[in-house]
Design an enzyme around this catalytic site. Structure first.
Site, short mmCIF file in Angstrom:
data_model
loop_
_atom_site.label_atom_id
_atom_site.label_comp_id
_atom_site.label_asym_id
_atom_site.label_seq_id
_atom_site.Cartn_x
_atom_site.Cartn_y
_atom_site.Cartn_z
N SER A 298 0.81 -1.22 0.00
CA SER A 298 0.00 0.00 0.00
C SER A 298 0.84 1.27 0.00
O SER A 298 1.37 1.67 -1.02
CB SER A 298 -1.02 -0.04 1.13
OG SER A 298 -0.46 0.11 2.39
N ASP A 309 8.04 5.27 -11.59
CA ASP A 309 7.36 5.84 -12.75
C ASP A 309 7.94 7.18 -13.18
O ASP A 309 7.76 7.60 -14.33
CB ASP A 309 5.86 6.02 -12.45
CG ASP A 309 5.10 4.71 -12.54
OD1 ASP A 309 5.75 3.64 -12.53
OD2 ASP A 309 3.86 4.74 -12.62
N LYS A 323 -1.28 -3.99 -3.45
CA LYS A 323 -2.49 -3.41 -2.88
C LYS A 323 -2.67 -1.99 -3.41
O LYS A 323 -1.88 -1.11 -3.11
CB LYS A 323 -2.44 -3.38 -1.36
CG LYS A 323 -3.65 -2.70 -0.74
CD LYS A 323 -3.58 -2.66 0.76
CE LYS A 323 -4.77 -1.91 1.31
NZ LYS A 323 -4.71 -0.47 1.01
#
Length: 576
Positions: A298, A309, A323
């Protein structure tokens, strides 16, 4: 004629009896109306009324409601969970990041409360309580020899802030009795497990969860590392199951330049909230190595995804938990609450890393081990249709966790066995007994000297092997000895010096840390792998940041078992 009248009277009597017997239930027999949600609520309330009023045996309806709530949540997703009133305080403390107490870690040892170590800066340390002391009385109440339950004992030591508590203490090292009066204060439950310099320019910082105080802890630790020369950082998020989303976005912000996307969230109405980085990050665009494993979840995955990214840093380790859901904690009015999934989140390239769930099939770490994924890079599942491209052209994948840039396999079984013994507190308890009996043997060691030069004596190692045998545990000394020696040294270091010493000791034999060091040294031959030294102690100031995410304070749980785990102890090592 009389016989017919008698039969009629008997039939009417039976009919009336049936009406009387069923009358309580018929009182609620009017048709239900309203929306489907209103009908469902009324139906449930009627059922509970019937059970409470008419069921043949006495029933605790509260327990039925709890079971019902859990079954309802089980139908939703693995991360929407119920928090019973009985553990709500413990859960709140963990997420809040502190509690009010006297600042000691202790064992229930034999018939007394034995202090393992005091919390730095806490009431006990300030008053002069020392490791090895036995707390005998608190406000005149006897704490020894009475088998007092742990929760009751802790409540004797905890209390409202600034209230006084009188302690009667036996000091084992000089066999003296001493009295102390302490004022209870806020005691931190640290989420930054430790930090240190691994060489002249590489800092190392580990976060174990994301609580309300995590960003403040992170900022102070990072400031000390920078003051000690850190130009690159290892950020260890292994076994970090998550916490507050806002803490993860603030930490991510420190590595990213202004207006860089950190995370997106989308709720059931399709409303999207975007979190962007602000200018002035404390470690902006500097090299960072993020360590992850199958229990990084998470909020940990938000950081790993944001950096990966945006082509910042290198993700090292194994595929993360997977998650991609956001929870909000909602009170139910009686002290209990529910953490309900209210949104999905997406990494900056737009990928969801939520692994599939439904029909009771939810991938576990054991499943990954069975497929060989934890041992072999090629066994990690990659779905080509879920490929995304970063600004610099790197291919990343959605579908179930963050796939690392650099794979490091799980340790061999011998190391895993020793780690499980450590998790269960075996090394901690053995080390406590060793220090309790021979504390004077360690009094001249400094933290720096202990980390660099202390070697576990062979006699101590053999004592530990005997200790395990007496407990019914047999270890192959050839396969396990190196790992055992490491954990014995780490356990002693924790009780003598604290978390930072443990981090330094374990780093020397940690495959992921060593991989990060190797990658660093491929581009810059600065320092030596095991040139671990103590930090300076400059004054540090916090800078900072606001995010734009309107759900930044929502809670993220890495596992459906997170709430239950907050009340579970593996050993009797308590804080108060």
């Amino acid at each position: 004629m009389r016989q017919k009248l008698f039969r009629l009277f008997l039939a009417l009597t039976i009919l009336m009896a049936g009406i009387l017997i069923g009358s309580q239930s018929d009182a609620n027999s009017y048709p239900l109306s309203g929306s489907p949600s209103e009908v469902a609520q009324e139906k449930m309330q009627r059922l509970l009324n019937f059970i409470e009023e008419d069921y043949v045996d006495a029933v605790n309806t509260d327990s039925i409601v709890t079971v019902t709530i859990n079954e309802i949540l089980d139908k939703l997703d693995p991360h929407s969970v119920y928090i019973p009133k009985t553990i709500s305080s413990a859960v709140a403390e963990q997420m809040q990041g502190d509690f009010v107490g006297i600042g000691v870690n202790f064992y229930r040892y034999k018939d007394s409360v034995a202090v393992i170590r005091t919390v730095a800066g806490g009431p006990s340390e300030k008053a002069g309580i020392q490791a090895g002391d036995r707390i005998l009385l608190a406000q005149g109440d006897t704490l020894y020899g009475n088998n007092m339950p742990n929760d009751q004992l802790v409540q004797k030591l905890k209390g409202p802030i600034n209230t006084e508590v009188g302690l009667r203490v036996f000091r084992k090292k000089d066999h003296s009795f001493q009295n102390f009066t302490l004022k209870r204060d806020r005691i931190p439950i640290v989420s930054v497990s430790g930090y240190c310099m691994l060489d002249s320019s590489l800092g190392y910082l580990k976060i174990n969860r994301f609580a309300a105080t995590t960003y403040d802890e992170f900022s102070l630790a990072l400031a000390e590392l920078k003051a000690s020369g850190a130009q690159e950082l290892i950020l260890d998020l292994r076994d970090n199951l998550g916490g507050y989303m806002g803490m993860a976005t603030q930490i991510s912000d420190d590595f990213l330049s202004a207006n860089t996307p950190i995370v997106y969230t989308k709720n059931k109405k399709g409303t999207t909230a975007t979190t962007l980085a602000n200018a002035g990050g404390a470690f902006e665009n500097k090299p960072v190595y993020v360590l992850v494993n199958e229990r990084s979840a998470s909020a940990s995955e938000i950081i790993a995804g944001a950096l990966q990214d945006n082509d910042i840093g290198t993700i090292i380790g194994r595929r993360t938990f997977g998650k991609g859901l956001v929870q909000r904690e909602m009170p139910l009015g009686d002290g209990s609450s529910v953490r309900l999934t209210i949104a999905r989140y997406y990494t900056p390239t737009g990928r969801s890393i939520q692994k599939p769930y439904g029909d009771g099939d939810y991938e576990s770490a054991q499943d990954r081990y069975a497929t060989g994924e934890l041992q072999y890079k090629d066994s990690m599942p990659v779905i080509d249709s879920l490929a995304y491209t970063t600004p610099k052209g790197k291919i990343v994948y959605g579908g179930g966790g963050i796939i690392p840039d650099v794979f490091v396999p799980i340790e061999d079984n011998a190391v895993l066995v020793v780690k499980e013994l450590e998790r269960l507190g075996v090394f901690s308890f053995f080390s406590f007994e060793q220090l309790d009996a021979h504390r004077s043997d360690y009094q001249d060691w400094t933290e720096a000297g202990f980390v660099k030069d202390f070697q576990v004596p062979e006699t101590l190692y053999q004592d530990f092997v005997t200790y395990l045998k007496n407990a019914g545990v047999a270890l192959d000394t050839k396969d396990h000895k190196v790992a055992v020696l490491l954990e014995l040294k780490a356990a002693l270091a924790y009780q003598l010096f604290g978390d930072n010493a443990v981090l330094k000791i374990r780093a020397a034999q940690d495959p992921m840390v060593q991989k990060a060091l190797a990658l660093k040294n491929q581009t810059s031959q600065v320092g030596a792998v095991n040139n671990i030294h103590l930090l300076s102690d400059p004054s540090a100031t916090k800078t900072k940041i606001q995010t734009t995410n309107d759900v930044q304070n929502d809670v993220e749980n890495g596992s459906e078992n997170d709430v239950q785990n907050t009340s579970k102890e593996t050993v009797e090592n308590r804080e108060s």
